[in-house]
Design a protein around this motif. Structure first.
Motif, mmCIF file in Angstrom:
data_model
loop_
_atom_site.group_PDB
_atom_site.id
_atom_site.type_symbol
_atom_site.label_atom_id
_atom_site.label_comp_id
_atom_site.label_asym_id
_atom_site.label_seq_id
_atom_site.Cartn_x
_atom_site.Cartn_y
_atom_site.Cartn_z
ATOM 1 N N TYR A 52 0.819 -1.224 0.000
ATOM 2 C CA TYR A 52 0.000 0.000 0.000
ATOM 3 C C TYR A 52 0.847 1.266 0.000
ATOM 4 N N LEU A 55 6.382 4.465 -0.664
ATOM 5 C CA LEU A 55 7.835 4.379 -0.458
ATOM 6 C C LEU A 55 8.365 2.976 -0.723
ATOM 7 N N GLN A 90 10.473 10.071 11.719
ATOM 8 C CA GLN A 90 9.917 8.943 10.958
ATOM 9 C C GLN A 90 10.695 8.748 9.657
ATOM 10 N N GLY A 92 11.425 5.581 6.255
ATOM 11 C CA GLY A 92 11.292 4.233 5.728
ATOM 12 C C GLY A 92 12.296 3.335 6.434
ATOM 13 N N ARG A 164 6.677 -8.291 14.052
ATOM 14 C CA ARG A 164 6.153 -6.955 14.375
ATOM 15 C C ARG A 164 5.568 -6.966 15.800
ATOM 16 N N LEU A 183 -4.465 0.240 9.637
ATOM 17 C CA LEU A 183 -5.032 0.927 8.476
ATOM 18 C C LEU A 183 -6.481 0.500 8.308
ATOM 19 N N PRO A 213 -7.029 5.953 7.641
ATOM 20 C CA PRO A 213 -7.583 5.386 6.408
ATOM 21 C C PRO A 213 -6.455 5.002 5.456
ATOM 22 N N TYR A 287 8.298 12.404 0.366
ATOM 23 C CA TYR A 287 7.828 11.445 1.378
ATOM 24 C C TYR A 287 6.398 11.062 0.985
ATOM 25 N N ILE A 289 4.013 8.753 0.719
ATOM 26 C CA ILE A 289 3.449 7.440 1.091
ATOM 27 C C ILE A 289 2.047 7.253 0.504
HETATM 28 N N1 SAM Z 1 8.960 2.438 8.451
HETATM 29 C C1 SAM Z 1 8.186 2.827 9.582
HETATM 30 C C2 SAM Z 1 7.266 1.703 10.008
HETATM 31 O O1 SAM Z 1 7.318 0.635 9.452
HETATM 32 O O2 SAM Z 1 6.531 1.883 10.966
HETATM 33 C C3 SAM Z 1 7.458 4.126 9.413
HETATM 34 C C4 SAM Z 1 7.246 4.649 8.043
HETATM 35 S S1 SAM Z 1 5.742 4.126 7.328
HETATM 36 C C5 SAM Z 1 5.787 4.944 5.784
HETATM 37 C C6 SAM Z 1 4.557 5.032 8.285
HETATM 38 C C7 SAM Z 1 3.123 4.629 8.150
HETATM 39 O O3 SAM Z 1 2.642 5.028 6.896
HETATM 40 C C8 SAM Z 1 2.809 3.160 8.216
HETATM 41 O O4 SAM Z 1 2.669 2.720 9.530
HETATM 42 C C9 SAM Z 1 1.518 3.042 7.405
HETATM 43 O O5 SAM Z 1 0.410 2.788 8.218
HETATM 44 C C10 SAM Z 1 1.390 4.409 6.752
HETATM 45 N N2 SAM Z 1 1.052 4.277 5.319
HETATM 46 C C11 SAM Z 1 1.820 3.784 4.343
HETATM 47 N N3 SAM Z 1 1.148 3.783 3.175
HETATM 48 C C12 SAM Z 1 -0.084 4.292 3.425
HETATM 49 C C13 SAM Z 1 -1.243 4.532 2.616
HETATM 50 N N4 SAM Z 1 -1.273 4.224 1.318
HETATM 51 N N5 SAM Z 1 -2.337 5.058 3.204
HETATM 52 C C14 SAM Z 1 -2.300 5.382 4.527
HETATM 53 N N6 SAM Z 1 -1.243 5.170 5.330
HETATM 54 C C15 SAM Z 1 -0.142 4.626 4.790
#
Ligand code: SAM
Length: 329
Positions: A52, A55, A90, A92, A164, A183, A213, A287, A289
């Motif tokens: 999803y 990154l 925060q 990746g 995890r 999510l 969401p 960033y 995401i």
């Molecule tokens: N790498 C760290 C981790 O694994 O917790 C933090 C970075 S990660 C990009 C942060 C959060 O972005 C994730 O916990 C995820 O829930 C959220 N995220 C990533 N893709 C997303 C999306 N398409 N929609 C909503 N939230 C998203």
């Protein structure tokens, strides 16, 4: 709260009444203060393949960046001078930012003054978490994303849900104020799954809880999915407040990005925390995401902390001036 009650509230409870109950519980347990956290997205490199996330390692169209230590410290200092007392770091899952480097960054930020440091840097061995804690990190955010084992496996190739969960237990045992969440609107996810996610968080007695969401990213395998619904996401937020009265619950950045009313519904349906994106303008759009997350054009230059202070003032609620540590007894 048991699973049937959670499902009943999500499905049958009238929305206004649910939001009012959550707001009452928030006021009773957390007070009226709103906590403003500042988030620095220090790297968009990621070794993971979360289906999803924009990154994810296979997104070769995304320009990658890393902030250096000076840039991180300078960004944190600017926010501290604006009154921000929690810095969330925060990134990746970037092997360049190993535990030793993260420890140096934690110490840099802690040297600024009385500021809490929250890490959101993904999965590490327990010994690395211990080093980060010893370096002064106060909090750690690690969302379980979904408790449904099949969905977890499908969306996280090469990762393990057991690991995890191990991370979350280690973080709690090491004395981090710990946050998790899930999510909402992932493909195949049911109301029962969401109820399990809420119960998972409640049973861990978490200090911070975030339900966001899912927002489909066009460059990911989930590009064509429909994603989480605005109203339903707020209902989940409200039910999590009822299930976890003392937790700090933010209006997540994902929810904020689909919230047309500048956080107001979230802050009236259980949330007591907002997150200002401090990532410098030259990096923020990368960033990526999910779409709509990063400010563009003029907005890119706008001061995120001041914008949130204005929203809090408009709501007539006080801005917390302390670090906003855990309320869990
Ligand atoms: N790498 C760290 C981790 O694994 O917790 C933090 C970075 S990660 C990009 C942060 C959060 O972005 C994730 O916990 C995820 O829930 C959220 N995220 C990533 N893709 C997303 C999306 N398409 N929609 C909503 N939230 C998203």
């Amino acid at each position: 709260m048991d699973k049937d009650r959670i499902i009943h509230l999500l499905v049958n409870e009238e929305t206004d009444s649910l939001f009012q109950k959550a707001d009452d519980v928030r006021r009773k347990h957390c007070g009226d203060e709103i906590h403003l956290r500042g988030i620095i997205e220090y790297s968009n490199h990621c070794r993971c393949l979360c289906a999803y996330c924009g990154l994810f390692a296979d997104n070769h169209d995304l320009p990658r960046y890393r902030m250096n230590q000076e840039q991180i410290l300078e960004t944190a200092l600017k926010a501290f001078n604006q009154g921000v007392r929690t810095i969330v770091l925060q990134g990746g899952e970037d092997t360049h930012f190993n535990a030793d480097l993260l420890c140096e960054i934690i110490q840099d930020v802690k040297s600024i003054g009385d500021v809490a440091v929250t890490l959101s840097s993904g999965e590490f061995p327990r010994d690395d978490y211990q080093k980060m804690r010893d370096a002064g990190a106060d909090r750690y955010l690690l969302k379980i994303e979904t408790t449904n084992p099949e969905i977890y496996k499908r969306l996280h190739p090469g990762l393990s849900q057991e690991n995890r969960i191990r991370c979350l237990h280690d973080l709690k045992e090491l004395g981090f104020q710990t946050g998790s969440g899930a999510l909402i609107g992932l493909p195949g996810q049911t109301i029962e799954d969401i109820a399990d996610d809420i119960l998972f968080c409640a049973n861990l007695n978490l200090d911070m809880v975030t339900f966001s969401p899912f927002i489909p990213h066009p460059g990911t395998p989930l590009a064509k999915e429909s994603g989480g619904d605005w109203l339903f996401s707020h209902k989940v937020l409200a039910v999590s407040r009822l299930a976890m009265p003392d937790a700090h619950i933010p209006c997540s950045t994902a929810l904020a990005s689909i919230t047309p009313d500048d956080y107001k519904t979230s802050l009236k349906s259980g949330a007591n925390v907002v997150m200002a994106d401090l990532t410098p303008p030259e990096f923020v759009e990368y960033y990526d995401i999910y779409p709509g997350k990063a400010p563009t054009g003029d907005k890119k230059e706008r001061d995120a902390v001041q914008r949130l202070k204005n929203i809090i003032a408009e709501l007539g609620r006080p801005l917390a001036v302390n670090r906003g540590d855990s309320l869990i007894q």
